[in-house]
Design a protein around this motif. Structure first.
Motif, PDB file in Angstrom:
ATOM      1  N   PHE A   1      62.759  14.745  37.672  1.00  0.00           N
ATOM      2  CA  PHE A   1      63.228  14.097  36.462  1.00  0.00           C
ATOM      3  C   PHE A   1      64.538  13.348  36.710  1.00  0.00           C
ATOM      4  O   PHE A   1      64.756  12.255  36.180  1.00  0.00           O
ATOM      5  N   ASP A   2      65.428  13.908  37.535  1.00  0.00           N
ATOM      6  CA  ASP A   2      66.698  13.245  37.838  1.00  0.00           C
ATOM      7  C   ASP A   2      66.479  11.894  38.517  1.00  0.00           C
ATOM      8  O   ASP A   2      67.172  10.921  38.212  1.00  0.00           O
ATOM      9  N   VAL A   3      65.524  11.839  39.442  1.00  0.00           N
ATOM     10  CA  VAL A   3      65.237  10.567  40.117  1.00  0.00           C
ATOM     11  C   VAL A   3      64.634   9.569  39.133  1.00  0.00           C
ATOM     12  O   VAL A   3      64.922   8.364  39.188  1.00  0.00           O
TER      13      VAL A   3
ATOM     14  N   ARG B   1      61.485  16.337  24.353  1.00  0.00           N
ATOM     15  CA  ARG B   1      62.855  16.006  23.966  1.00  0.00           C
ATOM     16  C   ARG B   1      63.660  15.535  25.168  1.00  0.00           C
ATOM     17  O   ARG B   1      64.444  14.588  25.073  1.00  0.00           O
ATOM     18  N   GLU B   2      63.496  16.201  26.306  1.00  0.00           N
ATOM     19  CA  GLU B   2      64.208  15.781  27.514  1.00  0.00           C
ATOM     20  C   GLU B   2      63.776  14.378  27.944  1.00  0.00           C
ATOM     21  O   GLU B   2      64.589  13.586  28.444  1.00  0.00           O
ATOM     22  N   LEU B   3      62.513  14.050  27.743  1.00  0.00           N
ATOM     23  CA  LEU B   3      62.034  12.716  28.104  1.00  0.00           C
ATOM     24  C   LEU B   3      62.684  11.624  27.260  1.00  0.00           C
ATOM     25  O   LEU B   3      62.682  10.455  27.644  1.00  0.00           O
ATOM     26  N   GLY B   4      63.235  12.016  26.121  1.00  0.00           N
ATOM     27  CA  GLY B   4      63.982  11.050  25.330  1.00  0.00           C
ATOM     28  C   GLY B   4      65.155  10.460  26.086  1.00  0.00           C
ATOM     29  O   GLY B   4      65.624   9.362  25.766  1.00  0.00           O
TER      30      GLY B   4
ATOM     31  N   LEU C   1      70.018  10.044  17.661  1.00  0.00           N
ATOM     32  CA  LEU C   1      70.067  10.715  16.365  1.00  0.00           C
ATOM     33  C   LEU C   1      68.675  11.187  15.948  1.00  0.00           C
ATOM     34  O   LEU C   1      68.509  12.298  15.437  1.00  0.00           O
ATOM     35  N   GLY C   2      67.670  10.343  16.189  1.00  0.00           N
ATOM     36  CA  GLY C   2      66.312  10.727  15.833  1.00  0.00           C
ATOM     37  C   GLY C   2      65.801  11.921  16.613  1.00  0.00           C
ATOM     38  O   GLY C   2      64.914  12.652  16.141  1.00  0.00           O
ATOM     39  N   SER C   3      66.346  12.152  17.802  1.00  0.00           N
ATOM     40  CA  SER C   3      65.865  13.258  18.629  1.00  0.00           C
ATOM     41  C   SER C   3      66.594  14.571  18.360  1.00  0.00           C
ATOM     42  O   SER C   3      66.106  15.640  18.749  1.00  0.00           O
ATOM     43  N   VAL C   4      67.762  14.518  17.707  1.00  0.00           N
ATOM     44  CA  VAL C   4      68.537  15.751  17.515  1.00  0.00           C
ATOM     45  C   VAL C   4      68.491  16.270  16.081  1.00  0.00           C
ATOM     46  O   VAL C   4      68.721  17.462  15.860  1.00  0.00           O
ATOM     47  N   LEU C   5      68.231  15.409  15.108  1.00  0.00           N
ATOM     48  CA  LEU C   5      68.161  15.881  13.720  1.00  0.00           C
ATOM     49  C   LEU C   5      66.947  16.771  13.526  1.00  0.00           C
ATOM     50  O   LEU C   5      65.875  16.499  14.055  1.00  0.00           O
TER      51      LEU C   5
END
Length: 404
Positions: A107-109, A54-57, A368-372
Motif C-alpha cells: 500500500f505504501d508503494v 477507508r485506508e484506500l481513501g 471529511l466525507g471519509s471521517v464523518l
C-alpha cells in the motif's frame, strides 16, 4: 488589457476547433481519469494489498494534496520557461508514477505512485487553462472552457466503466497501464498539434520572493479570490461525490462495479448538455447571471440529498446528482473564465492558484466525507449544500465588487 502585439499573437494562433478542444480536454482530464478509473477496483486492490476501504481513501486525498501544492510551482515555472517543457515533462513524470503504482506490491508503494502521478498531472491540468488563456479571451475563452469541460466530462463519466471492465477481466493493475498509454498519446498529440503558446517576449521570470508576492496579490484581489474560491468550493462538491460513490452506490444500494461504471457513464450526458447550454445562455443573460444560477442549482441539489430521505433509493439520489451536475456544468466554465480573464499577463500564476484552491478544497471534502460518522448520503448532501451556499455568497460579493 492586452497590447496590440499580444492580441495579434492570439489572433495568429489556432482557431477554436475540435483539435484544440481535444488537446485541452486531454491535458485537463488526465488527472480526473487517473482518479476515477480506480474507484470500481477498490475492493480488488484492498483485498490484494490488505487494506480497508477507508485506508484506500488515502489514494484520493494524497493525490489531491500533492496536486494542490505542486501547482504553486508549475504556474511560475510555466510563465518563465513556457508551457511546452512543463507539459511534456509533467506527462513524462506522470507515466513514471503510473508504472510505480501499477507495479506496487504494498500500500505504501501504491501511495508513492499516486503522489508521483499527481506531481506530473498537475502540470497538464494547470496549463490546460493557461494555454486556453494564452490563445483566447472574452466570450471565446468562455466557449473554449465550456467545450473543454464537455469533452473532459468523458473522463469522470466513462472512466469508472472502463476501470470496472479492466479490473474484472484483466486485473486492477491493467488500469494503470491504460492510464499510462493515455498520457503518452496526449503528450504526442500536444507536441505535434499545439506546442508552445507563450511567446518568449511574454514570459516573466520572477524571483521566489516576487512569486510569493504575486500569489499574495492575487489572494488579496477580490476580482480573483472571490470567484476562484466560489469555483473551488463548487468543484469540491463534485470531488466529494466521487469519493462517496463507492459507499453509496456499491455498499449502500448494492450496485456491482460494472453497474456503478454504467451509472457514471450515464451522468456524462448531463454535463454535455450543460456545457453546450452555458455559452448560449451567457450570450443572452450574461456570464455572471448564468454562473450564479448554476451555483444556486447545485445548492438545491445538495439540499435535496441532505434534507431528503435518510435511505434514498437510486431514483432520489440520481435526481440530486442530475441537478448538481447541471448546475456545475453551467457555473464552472463561465466562472473559471471570469476568474482568469482579468489576469492575462499572469495566466500561469492565476491558473495555478485556482487549481491549488480547487484541489485543497477537494482534499478537505473527500477527507471529511471519509471521517464523518453519518450516513454517506447525508454527509455528501451536507458537504455539497454547505460548499455551494458559501460559493454563492462569495460570488455574489464579487458581483457587487465589479459592478458600479
Amino acid at each position: 488589457m492586452k497590447t496590440q502585439s499580444e492580441v495579434a499573437a492570439v489572433q495568429q494562433g489556432p482557431a477554436l476547433n475540435g483539435k484544440v478542444v481535444a488537446l485541452l480536454a486531454g491535458l485537463s482530464a488526465i488527472s480526473v481519469l487517473s482518479t476515477n478509473i480506480i474507484l470500481p477496483a477498490f475492493a480488488q486492490i484492498g483485498q490484494e494489498l490488505g487494506v480497508t476501504a477507508r485506508e484506500l481513501g488515502l489514494t484520493l486525498s494524497s493525490f489531491f494534496i500533492t496536486f494542490a501544492l505542486a501547482q504553486l510551482l508549475v504556474g511560475p515555472l510555466a510563465d518563465r520557461f513556457g508551457r511546452r517543457p512543463l507539459v511534456l515533462g509533467g506527462l513524462a513524470l506522470f507515466v513514471v508514477g503510473t508504472l510505480v503504482a501499477g507495479l506496487a506490491g504494498s500500500f505504501d508503494v501504491l501511495i508513492a505512485g499516486r503522489v508521483i502521478q499527481a506531481l506530473g498531472a498537475c502540470a497538464a491540468a494547470v496549463l490546460a487553462r493557461a494555454i486556453a488563456r494564452d490563445l483566447f479571451e472574452g466570450e471565446t475563452l468562455a466557449r473554449a472552457l465550456s467545450l473543454t469541460m464537455i469533452a473532459t466530462a468523458t473522463a469522470p463519466g466513462f472512466s469508472p466503466l472502463l476501470g470496472s471492465l479492466l479490473s474484472n477481466t484483466l486485473g486492477w493493475r491493467t488500469i494503470f497501464i491504460m492510464v499510462g498509454i493515455a498520457a503518452l498519446i496526449i503528450a504526442l498529440s500536444y507536441a505535434r498539434g499545439l506546442g508552445e503558446t507563450l511567446p518568449v517576449q511574454r514570459r516573466v521570470a520572477l524571483p521566489a520572493a516576487q512569486v510569493l508576492g504575486a500569489y499574495g496579490g492575487l489572494l488579496g484581489n477580490p476580482a480573483f479570490i472571490l470567484p476562484a474560491a466560489a469555483m473551488s468550493l463548487l468543484m469540491s462538491g463534485l470531488f466529494a461525490s466521487f469519493g462517496a460513490s463507492p459507499a453509496i452506490l456499491m455498499d449502500g444500494m448494492g450496485l456491482s462495479s460494472l453497474q456503478t461504471g454504467l451509472y457514471f457513464a450515464a451522468t456524462v450526458f448531463v454535463v454535455f448538455a450543460a456545457g453546450l447550454a452555458a455559452p448560449r445562455l451567457a450570450g443572452r443573460f450574461g456570464s455572471r447571471t448564468v454562473t450564479a444560477s448554476g451555483l444556486a442549482t447545485a445548492l438545491l441539489a445538495g439540499c435535496l440529498l441532505w434534507l431528503g430521505p435518510r435511505d434514498p433509493g437510486l431514483g432520489w439520489y440520481s435526481l440530486s446528482m442530475v441537478i448538481f451536475l447541471w448546475g456545475m456544468g453551467l457555473a464552472n466554465p463561465l466562472g473559471t473564465a471570469l476568474t482568469l480573464s482579468p489576469f492575462g499577463k499572469q495566466a500561469g500564476l492565476a491558473s495555478a492558484l485556482l487549481g491549488f484552491l480547487t484541489m485543497t478544497a477537494a482534499a478537505f471534502t473527500t477527507w471529511l466525507g471519509s471521517v464523518l460518522e453519518f450516513a454517506p448520503v447525508v454527509t455528501l448532501g451536507a458537504i455539497q449544500a454547505t460548499a455551494c451556499l458559501i460559493a454563492l455568497l462569495l460570488f455574489g460579493l464579487n458581483r457587487r465588487c465589479v459592478e458600479p
